[in-house]
Design an enzyme around this catalytic site. Structure first.
Site, PDB file in Angstrom:
ATOM      1  N   CYS A  24       0.789  -1.253  -0.495  1.00 15.72           N
ATOM      2  CA  CYS A  24      -0.274   0.233  -0.029  1.00 15.72           C
ATOM      3  C   CYS A  24       1.630   1.402  -0.094  1.00 15.72           C
ATOM      4  O   CYS A  24       0.093   1.984   0.937  1.00 15.72           O
ATOM      5  CB  CYS A  24      -0.468   0.281   1.079  1.00 15.72           C
ATOM      6  SG  CYS A  24      -2.159   0.968   0.980  1.00 15.72           S
ATOM      7  N   GLY A  93      -2.693   5.333  -0.379  1.00 14.55           N
ATOM      8  CA  GLY A  93      -3.733   4.350  -0.911  1.00 14.55           C
ATOM      9  C   GLY A  93      -4.772   4.900   0.041  1.00 14.55           C
ATOM     10  O   GLY A  93      -5.554   4.350   0.001  1.00 14.55           O
ATOM     11  N   CYS A  94      -3.842   3.954   1.631  1.00 13.58           N
ATOM     12  CA  CYS A  94      -5.129   3.240   2.478  1.00 13.58           C
ATOM     13  C   CYS A  94      -5.648   4.153   3.485  1.00 13.58           C
ATOM     14  O   CYS A  94      -6.917   4.034   4.086  1.00 13.58           O
ATOM     15  CB  CYS A  94      -4.128   2.058   3.164  1.00 13.58           C
ATOM     16  SG  CYS A  94      -3.864   0.885   2.410  1.00 13.58           S
ATOM     17  N   THR A  95      -4.608   5.280   2.734  1.00 16.28           N
ATOM     18  CA  THR A  95      -4.536   6.319   3.841  1.00 16.28           C
ATOM     19  C   THR A  95      -6.214   7.544   2.927  1.00 16.28           C
ATOM     20  O   THR A  95      -6.984   7.376   4.133  1.00 16.28           O
ATOM     21  CB  THR A  95      -4.002   7.398   4.432  1.00 16.28           C
ATOM     22  OG1 THR A  95      -2.614   7.273   5.266  1.00 16.28           O
ATOM     23  CG2 THR A  95      -4.166   8.643   4.809  1.00 16.28           C
ATOM     24  N   ALA A  98      -9.434   5.302   3.418  1.00 16.57           N
ATOM     25  CA  ALA A  98     -10.182   5.281   4.534  1.00 16.57           C
ATOM     26  C   ALA A  98     -10.916   6.790   4.908  1.00 16.57           C
ATOM     27  O   ALA A  98     -12.159   7.057   5.386  1.00 16.57           O
ATOM     28  CB  ALA A  98      -9.081   5.353   6.185  1.00 16.57           C
TER      29      ALA A  98
END
Length: 195
Positions: A24, A93-95, A98
């Site tokens: 990620c 990307g994960c942030t 979310a």
């Protein structure tokens, strides 16, 4: 006659290593569908099970949350539930993904959705991620990968690939996203939840 062993060039090996290392940690401006967004099945940790599809019964797994609570997925029948898998806490990307869910929280709540994010980090990592970005939904601790396996989510270097599952009120999978654009994900979820 020349040996075929020369075909495994150093460049080819280097590219394979880069593909395996992708998680990620994609650059913040990486386009959707980049290496970290595709559920490439590489390495020994890749899942060989066929992906779940709409109409399949959702797996009856127990979700261990960041705060130590446990929730059985079957206990949520009668509600729409989003179970989304992401590679790693607090990476670009994960942030983005979310924060999109956080920013669309009022709409998600109005649509009657329960949201659970799943990755292989521990409770402490999840708690820090939640606090840093004020996430209003729980994160599932999947250190052993059992929840990922139950949903047939491929693993890459012990990190879940980015996939999402919308479960209908009847306990069956309503929509599946095998490739996810973190920036557009919340809008897609809302559209599917309202259909």
């Amino acid at each position: 006659m020349k040996s075929r062993t020369h075909l495994a060039s150093p460049l080819g090996l280097a590219l394979a290593a880069v593909a395996l290392a992708a998680g990620c940690n994609e650059p913040a401006g990486a386009p959707p569908g980049g290496a970290a967004d595709k559920p490439a099945q590489t390495g020994a940790s890749a899942s060989s099970a066929a992906p779940l599809k709409p109409g399949d019964a959702a797996p009856d797994v127990k979700l261990t949350l960041h705060d130590g609570r446990e929730v059985s997925l079957s206990s949520l029948q009668g509600k729409q539930v989003l179970v989304y898998f992401y590679p790693k806490d607090d990476t670009p990307g994960c942030t983005v993904q979310a924060k999109g869910l956080r920013d669309g929280w009022a709409d998600l709540q109005a649509a009657g959705l329960e949201v659970y994010g799943v990755s292989t980090q521990d409770a402490q990592s999840h708690q820090a991620f939640i606090e840093k970005y004020e996430l209003p939904f729980p994160l599932v601790v999947d250190v052993d990968g059992s929840v990922s396996r139950a949903f047939h989510v491929p693993m890459r270097n012990d990190f879940a690939t980015r996939q999402s599952f919308l479960i209908g009120k009847d306990g069956k999978i309503k929509q599946v996203w095998l490739e996810v654009d973190p920036k557009e994900h919340t809008a897609a979820i809302l559209a599917a939840a309202k259909s």
